[in-house]
Design a protein around this motif. Structure first.
Motif, PDB file in Angstrom:
ATOM      1  N   VAL A  78     -26.764  41.214 -25.330  1.00 42.52           N
ATOM      2  CA  VAL A  78     -26.815  41.296 -26.822  1.00 42.52           C
ATOM      3  C   VAL A  78     -25.943  42.177 -27.723  1.00 42.52           C
ATOM      4  CG1 VAL A  78     -28.633  41.221 -28.942  1.00 42.52           C
ATOM      5  CG2 VAL A  78     -29.048  40.578 -26.433  1.00 42.52           C
ATOM      6  N   TRP A 159     -34.459  42.847 -33.017  1.00 45.20           N
ATOM      7  CA  TRP A 159     -34.312  41.893 -32.034  1.00 45.20           C
ATOM      8  C   TRP A 159     -35.378  42.111 -30.691  1.00 45.20           C
ATOM      9  CZ3 TRP A 159     -33.269  44.403 -27.339  1.00 45.20           C
ATOM     10  CH2 TRP A 159     -33.130  43.333 -26.135  1.00 45.20           C
ATOM     11  N   ASP A 176     -34.298  35.062 -26.788  1.00 41.50           N
ATOM     12  CA  ASP A 176     -34.105  36.205 -27.670  1.00 41.50           C
ATOM     13  C   ASP A 176     -34.319  35.610 -29.139  1.00 41.50           C
ATOM     14  OD1 ASP A 176     -31.102  36.188 -25.828  1.00 41.50           O
ATOM     15  OD2 ASP A 176     -31.771  38.149 -26.513  1.00 41.50           O
ATOM     16  N   ILE A 178     -34.389  37.088 -33.390  1.00 38.75           N
ATOM     17  CA  ILE A 178     -34.204  38.120 -34.387  1.00 38.75           C
ATOM     18  C   ILE A 178     -35.153  37.720 -35.547  1.00 38.75           C
ATOM     19  CG2 ILE A 178     -32.753  38.646 -36.115  1.00 38.75           C
ATOM     20  CD1 ILE A 178     -31.843  39.735 -33.264  1.00 38.75           C
ATOM     21  N   LEU A 189     -26.691  35.364 -33.767  1.00 39.45           N
ATOM     22  CA  LEU A 189     -26.822  36.524 -32.950  1.00 39.45           C
ATOM     23  C   LEU A 189     -25.658  36.292 -31.737  1.00 39.45           C
ATOM     24  CD1 LEU A 189     -28.355  39.101 -31.727  1.00 39.45           C
ATOM     25  CD2 LEU A 189     -29.550  37.701 -30.333  1.00 39.45           C
TER      26      LEU A 189
END
Length: 264
Positions: A78, A159, A176, A178, A189
């Motif tokens: 990330v 995150w 993932d 956000i 992202l």
């Protein structure tokens, strides 16, 4: 505002606070100061707590059936929260690591700019992943709050990542999310997924498969090219595939023979 890179829905079970699972369990976890090491009947994987963090660590994913190990720089690694557009007008005002140069071989020609940072994988340094276990899976959860922002943007977006390894399966889920304190018309992202492969003239894989391009032989990667020069996907140019799949077929070590397994 929330954005998802990959979506996962799973019921998380009991939390693990010990150093390892019971010996009779087919899924084991060893926890050290630097990393979490997971073993299922099908896979081995490592998740870094210090240094180059996020996702499954480079070279740690082992397919126990074939003996092949992931040859990439890591899976679901990330970076920043970004949006389309250039930061050239205010680049000198950006705090450390947020400038994003383009028109170069490593970023390509497409203008992009960072909304929030830092780049988590290289700059977070220390994370505190939590290991959880359900009836037939083991999972790792981690999170980080961004503390740098471009002019006019706020800091504080969060995150979150969950990696889920089902018992006996030769694959894993990754999610993932956000939760953003900023707004943008095209926020995204930036992450590294399958395709960020370590190789020398295409020697570690025999071909790449992209659902929006088809099968691509390793010979196409013998010479360097920018990310948007070949094989990239653009919503304003390319038809929408039914699924977005990126995979590569590992090459048998030290041979030019046929490969035996897809990674995606």
């Amino acid at each position: 505002m929330k954005i998802n890179a990959l979506t996962l829905c799973v019921v998380i079970g009991q939390s693990c606070a010990g150093a390892a699972w019971p010996a009779e369990s087919p899924v084991s976890v060893a926890i050290t100061d630097d990393q979490i090491l997971l073993r299922t009947p099908a896979l081995d994987a490592g998740v870094r707590k210090r240094g180059y963090v996020t996702g499954v660590a480079a070279g740690s994913l082992l397919d126990r059936k074939t003996g092949f190990r992931d040859p990439g720089y890591g899976l679901d690694i990330v970076d920043w929260i970004m949006e389309p557009g250039s930061d050239e007008a205010y680049r000198s005002e950006l705090p450390g690591g947020l400038a994003y140069e383009f028109n170069n071989p490593w970023h390509g020609k497409a203008p992009k700019r960072t909304i929030e940072g830092p780049q988590i994988c290289t700059q977070a340094r220390d994370l505190s992943p939590k290991v959880v276990r359900g009836k037939d899976f083991v999972a790792v959860k981690m999170q980080y709050r961004y503390h740098l922002a471009a002019p006019g943007k706020q800091t504080g977006s969060q995150w979150e990542q969950v990696l889920v390894f089902p018992e006996g399966k030769r694959w894993f889920f990754s999610m993932d999310r956000i939760t953003s304190v900023n707004s943008s018309e095209a926020m995204f992202l930036r992450i590294d997924m399958p395709g960020h492969i370590k190789h020398k003239n295409g020697d570690s894989f025999s071909e790449v498969y992209l659902s929006y391009r088809g099968r691509i032989p390793a010979s196409e990667f013998e010479s360097n090219f920018a990310p948007d020069e070949k094989f990239n996907y653009r919503r304003d140019r390319d038809p929408l595939p039914r699924r977005f799949i990126r995979a590569y077929k590992c090459a048998i070590p030290k041979t030019a023979g046929p490969a035996r397994g897809w990674r995606g």
